[in-house]
Design an enzyme around this catalytic site. Structure first.
Site, PDB file in Angstrom:
ATOM      1  N   SER A 263      61.710  51.975  33.088  1.00  0.00           N
ATOM      2  CA  SER A 263      60.969  51.017  32.532  1.00  0.00           C
ATOM      3  C   SER A 263      59.590  51.204  32.366  1.00  0.00           C
ATOM      4  CB  SER A 263      61.207  49.313  33.060  1.00  0.00           C
ATOM      5  OG  SER A 263      60.275  49.297  34.297  1.00  0.00           O
ATOM      6  N   LYS A 264      58.760  50.376  31.579  1.00  0.00           N
ATOM      7  CA  LYS A 264      57.270  50.425  31.425  1.00  0.00           C
ATOM      8  C   LYS A 264      56.565  50.409  32.908  1.00  0.00           C
ATOM      9  CE  LYS A 264      57.062  49.875  26.424  1.00  0.00           C
ATOM     10  NZ  LYS A 264      56.597  49.270  25.255  1.00  0.00           N
ATOM     11  N   ARG A 265      57.230  49.290  33.616  1.00  0.00           N
ATOM     12  CA  ARG A 265      56.591  48.903  34.752  1.00  0.00           C
ATOM     13  C   ARG A 265      56.695  49.845  35.947  1.00  0.00           C
ATOM     14  NH1 ARG A 265      56.523  44.412  32.224  1.00  0.00           N
ATOM     15  NH2 ARG A 265      58.956  44.698  31.783  1.00  0.00           N
TER      16      ARG A 265
END
Ligand code: GLU
Length: 504
Positions: A263-265
């Site tokens: 994920s982007k995180r």
């Protein structure tokens, strides 16, 4: 593969945030496929969900593709093509006619349900979908009389247009990677095609544009596989089935431990970039790191991404973009998700840095050196590159070698203590003479001069080297001393030696 129509593929991101490396991989596979078949690669911006637009995201997508060097030949920010715009919001009104055509042919219908109506549907049964089992209890053109529908439309009652999914029908299509896929329409719902603000949904705009833009292959992430049966139905109902593109759904990019989608995180949390370029969130101003700013070469990033979910077979891993184009095929794309491996990314980068010529590497490093260290001649930077490129994992690591450019700023007490003993036997003058007496100034001769100097002055070679190392580098590690002296030259070497000696 029998390709009887010219290959046209598209990368169709929604500008809802920065493009993550999974998106770059999708773009890359599209690019490789297009180039391999001498086709077109298009960038289409799918921005029909205006609520989710993020300022700067579209430009970020363009900049990212440009940085990695996979440039579309048609589309937003790149070459002109036959279409007025490749940004869906700018062609907003062109989609309505298709939704209306579907209504005329009995494949879609107006629905006037309010938020409350839909809420009630879910309250009655949490799993309820808007479909063949519920639609006849709802507020739409299938339950209202034609007069009532006309009246509502005349009164501008908000409405959406929904696709009428048939009950209990098998939809079969072929995925170039996964093979034959069959889905029963009972699993589907009457998706909205046109929203109450007049904007098409992703599904309608995506299918219409793929048809209008003559897309031959839809290559996209596996998260879109559940939408494919709906798209197949749309092609069928719009009478475009003959020209339906082939589908290829790419395996997911997984977190390093394989536990879910990357994920982007994950990036900043796990200590590696997940974005090609640094991204500054326009709302929170939070900064997420990018491969470019972390000192990665675009070729290395592409090579790494190409191998995440595809493998040409064999043991060779370093593939130039031309070699990737040549070797790429759907057959060798894996079915299972590909685990992201930050160490492998570093490995690729290191290999690419090592293989660059000193001059090319110097060109890449020059802006960073100018910004952080100072202004130096290209020839000098190239010589530095020759000395350190085998040790650099990222370009930014050049910052560990500032002593190759400037005098060490500080000699620590700890290091000075380790070399103190040399003071009684060492004459700086004699050392200077020894260096100046070297006829051919190269590392081998410099080393010989040091050896002779050490024995003539009753200094142990190890002791001399340690002293020189601290003097020249400021630390007890770094490249070989003769190499270092050859690089920075006699005067600078003696200046550093003098500075250090005076502090002993
Ligand atoms: N707009 C979709 C996305 O953001 C495109 C999916 C597709 O390629 O069909 O990924």
């Amino acid at each position: 593969m029998n390709l009887n129509r010219s290959v046209r593929v598209r990368f169709a991101p929604s500008p809802t945030g920065p493009l993550h490396i999974g998106g770059v991989r999708t773009a890359l596979y599209n690019y490789l496929f297009a180039k391999k078949h001498h086709g077109d690669f298009i960038l289409r911006i799918e921005d029909t969900d205006q609520n989710r637009l993020v300022q700067g995201a579209e430009q970020y997508i363009i900049d990212s593709l440009r940085w990695v060097g996979i440039e579309p030949n048609e589309g937003v920010g790149f070459g002109d093509g036959p279409f007025a715009s490749y940004r869906q919001s700018e062609r907003k009104d062109s989609y309505r006619q298709y939704a209306e055509k579907l209504i005329q042919n009995g494949f879609a219908y107006y629905a006037f349900d309010t938020e409350e109506d839909l809420e009630n549907l879910r309250t009655a049964n949490a799993n309820a979908k808007y479909d063949s089992t519920t639609r006849l209890k709802l507020n739409n053109a299938l339950t209202l009389s034609p007069e009532e529908v006309d009246m509502k439309l005349a009164k501008q009652t908000p409405y959406v247009i929904r696709l009428k999914i048939p009950a209990n029908e098998e939809i079969t299509f072929y995925d170039e990677i996964r093979g034959k896929i069959t889905v029963n329409t009972l699993e589907m719902d009457d998706k909205v095609l046109l929203k109450s603000d007049g904007m098409p949904t992703y599904h309608l705009a995506n299918v219409c544009d793929d048809y209008i833009m003559k897309i031959s292959h839809v290559i996209r992430g596996e998260e879109w596989l559940p939408s494919a049966p709906l798209h197949v139905l749309l092609y069928r109902y719009l009478g475009w089935e003959e020209l339906m593109p082939k589908f290829a759904h790419l395996p997911l990019l997984l977190k390093p431990d394989g536990n879910g989608k990357l994920s982007k995180r994950d990036g900043d949390r796990l200590g590696f970039p997940v974005f090609p370029l640094q991204w500054s969130d326009p709302n929170t101003h939070e900064i997420s790191s990018g491969y470019k700013q972390n000192g990665y070469l675009p070729e290395a990033v592409l090579n790494m991404l190409a191998f995440l979910g595809w493998n040409p077979g064999g043991t060779k891993e370093i593939y130039s973009i031309e070699e990737l184009i040549e070797a790429f095929s759907f057959e060798r794309i894996s079915h299972g998700g590909a685990k992201f491996d930050a160490e492998k990314a570093k490995w690729f980068n290191h290999e690419y840095i090592k293989s660059k010529s000193n001059e090319d590497l110097a060109l890449l490093l020059q802006p960073l050196i100018l910004e952080k260290i100072g202004s130096f001649e290209m020839n000098y930077i190239a010589a530095v590159c020759g000395l350190v490129k085998d040790r650099l994992v990222t370009l930014n690591e050049i910052m560990s070698y500032t002593y190759l450019f400037n005098n060490p700023e500080l000699y620590t007490e700890v290091n000075l203590t380790k070399i103190k003993t040399i003071k009684e036997n060492l004459s700086l003058e004699a050392l200077g003479e020894a260096l100046h007496a070297i006829l051919e100034f190269n590392p081998l001769e410099i080393e010989n001069a040091f050896k002779n100097f050490a024995s003539a002055n009753s200094i142990k070679m190890g002791e001399l080297m340690k002293f020189l190392r601290v003097s020249l580098v400021g630390e007890l590690s770094g490249p070989a001393i003769p190499d270092l002296v050859a690089l920075i030259g006699i005067e600078k070497s003696l200046e550093r030696v003098g500075n250090c000696y005076n502090q002993l």
